[in-house]
Design an enzyme around this catalytic site. Structure first.
Site, mmCIF file in Angstrom:
data_model
loop_
_atom_site.group_PDB
_atom_site.id
_atom_site.type_symbol
_atom_site.label_atom_id
_atom_site.label_comp_id
_atom_site.label_asym_id
_atom_site.label_seq_id
_atom_site.Cartn_x
_atom_site.Cartn_y
_atom_site.Cartn_z
ATOM 1 N N LYS A 51 -12.108 42.925 -7.101
ATOM 2 C CA LYS A 51 -10.709 43.062 -7.558
ATOM 3 C C LYS A 51 -10.734 43.364 -9.040
ATOM 4 O O LYS A 51 -11.625 42.930 -9.764
ATOM 5 C CB LYS A 51 -9.925 41.777 -7.299
ATOM 6 C CG LYS A 51 -8.419 41.853 -7.548
ATOM 7 C CD LYS A 51 -7.633 42.593 -6.473
ATOM 8 C CE LYS A 51 -7.298 41.730 -5.321
ATOM 9 N NZ LYS A 51 -6.354 42.231 -4.352
HETATM 10 N N1 GLU Z 1 -5.131 45.133 -2.598
HETATM 11 C C1 GLU Z 1 -5.160 44.945 -1.176
HETATM 12 C C2 GLU Z 1 -5.468 43.511 -0.802
HETATM 13 O O1 GLU Z 1 -5.247 42.611 -1.571
HETATM 14 C C3 GLU Z 1 -6.013 45.954 -0.450
HETATM 15 C C4 GLU Z 1 -7.439 46.020 -0.807
HETATM 16 C C5 GLU Z 1 -8.143 47.222 -0.204
HETATM 17 O O2 GLU Z 1 -7.539 47.943 0.584
HETATM 18 O O3 GLU Z 1 -9.295 47.417 -0.553
HETATM 19 O O4 GLU Z 1 -5.871 43.229 0.285
#
Ligand code: GLU
Length: 428
Positions: free
Chosen positions: A118
């Site tokens: 992230k």
């Molecule tokens: N930001 C999204 C989540 O928190 C998607 C992450 C992704 O698709 O890699 O799950």
């Protein structure tokens, strides 16, 4: 079992639990449920790497401003790091690490061949012009180029980012690499290798999981009332999915406030916050209420789908919903979780409920590698199959071991990650 207590600062005042604190408490708790080697837990308590970058931006007026960005890479034992990039003034290194830990569990509970990542930039995107956002995104892609890649770490949209940012990011990376590399990010527009159905997928999965939970408790969906905090990319699709099934969505909200109609809102008629900001609280509904009041409505299902830490020790006792299905990442603090458990209010966790996003990201990644696009029908069908598979694995733990939904979800995820660590061992 780990006991969750509100945390205190030096003066003894209660402070808001950070995503990292919550994630670590949850890991500690999960470790007491699953038989895992202490050394593996110690490894999982730390991210493999955190990249911190300075991103210089030339503003439209010619001045230079430097923004800070991060990419936290938690664990890659099951595959490349995967997770979103958020553009938000509240982004911190700690938050990115906590959120990357959740991505590890989210990918594992869905049995995807990814680990958790992230990142984000400390910026309020509403204060940037489109051109400034483009320059900032492109430079961020360049600053992260050494640590990302389709086989290494694959970012995606998150709070404050969407298909356009992913398109710029992919283009910047591809230009520098000298080849079009769609698989470096997911959540792109379909015309450049994005997947149909990616945008609605986190909300859709919240709807699918809520549907299973309603069925599990033998409720009639046609008599089920729902309140959704946050009518954006997650909440709007979840609300519409449940509305289509026959549930009565009585309240939805955006940052400015909530609308409430005890007879049910027409969720197709209310424009979502992403499509037209301000339209939710401005909608002509019988009652206008606050976001806090929405959380305390007497409904069957409460879906917090806006931001983290909205269900806390301060309001958990006042929540009247019979069940919480988490749409946002980390909407419930550990202290609130404990209160819900004491009160027998089931909380279906984020890492299961909103995992449709990363699942369709995985489909997108496969489509990019194969250079072959799937139809929307195929995406919907395969998403449902994967969500039901994950639901069944978690439900089995709930039934066999009498665990709360979050504990059961962590049991599934942590044992998969820990088994992979055991099999691979420690190098050198
Ligand atoms: N930001 C999204 C989540 O928190 C998607 C992450 C992704 O698709 O890699 O799950």
């Amino acid at each position: 079992m780990g006991t969750a207590k509100p945390t205190h600062d030096d003066e003894g005042a209660q402070h808001e639990e950070s995503a990292l604190e919550t994630a670590r408490r949850q890991l500690e708790r999960a470790a007491s449920i699953v038989d895992v080697d202490d050394g593996t837990i110690e490894r999982l308590n730390h991210p493999e790497r955190v990249q911190r970058v300075s991103i210089p931006l030339k503003r439209d007026d010619g001045t230079i401003e430097v923004f800070t960005g991060y990419r936290a890479q938690h664990d890659s034992v099951r595959g490349p790091f995967k997770g979103g990039l958020r553009f938000h003034p509240g982004v911190t290194e700690e938050e990115c690490i906590g959120l990357s830990m959740w991505m590890t569990w989210k990918c594992a509970v869905m049995d995807l061949p990814f680990g958790g990542g992230k990142g984000g930039i400390v910026v309020d995107p509403k204060e940037l012009s489109t051109d400034e956002k483009e320059r900032l995104t492109r430079r961020f892609a360049e600053e992260l180029r050494d640590v990302i890649g389709p086989k290494h770490d694959i970012p995606a949209p998150d709070m404050g980012t969407g298909p356009q940012e992913m398109a710029w990011f992919m283009d910047a990376y591809s230009m520098q690499e000298g080849e079009t590399t769609p698989g470096v990010v997911t959540g792109k527009p379909p015309v450049i290798g994005g997947s149909y159905g990616r945008e609605e997928s986190p909300g859709r999965s919240v709807g699918i999981i809520a549907e299973q939970a309603i069925d599990y408790y033998d409720w009639d969906v046609n008599e089920t009332t729902v309140a959704v905090q946050g009518f954006g990319s997650v909440g709007a699709y979840a609300a519409r999915y449940l509305d289509d099934l026959g549930a009565t969505v009585v309240a939805v909200s955006d940052v400015d406030g909530a609308i409430f109609d005890p007879t049910g809102l027409d969720t197709q008629d209310v424009e979502d916050h992403d499509a037209r900001p301000g339209m939710v609280s401005g909608y002509d509904a019988p009652h206008s209420i606050t976001n806090e009041e929405l959380l305390e409505l007497d409904v069957d299902v409460l879906i917090p789908a806006a931001v983290g830490n909205v269900l806390t020790a301060d309001n958990a006792d006042d929540v009247q919903a019979s069940m919480v299905v988490e749409g946002a990442n980390g909407p419930t603090t550990s202290a609130a979780d404990e209160i819900f458990q004491e009160r027998d209010v089931p909380v279906v966790p984020d890492i299961l409920a909103n995992a449709g996003g990363v699942t369709v990201s995985y489909f997108e990644w496969l489509q990019d590698i194969n250079r072959r696009q799937w139809s929307l029908e195929r995406v919907h069908e395969e998403l449902r199959t994967e969500m039901l598979k994950a639901w069944d694995a978690v439900r089995e733990q709930v039934d066999e071991r009498d665990l709360a939904w979050r504990d059961a979800t962590y049991a599934v995820a942590l044992s998969r990650v820990a088994d992979a660590h055991d099999s691979r061992g420690l190098w050198p």
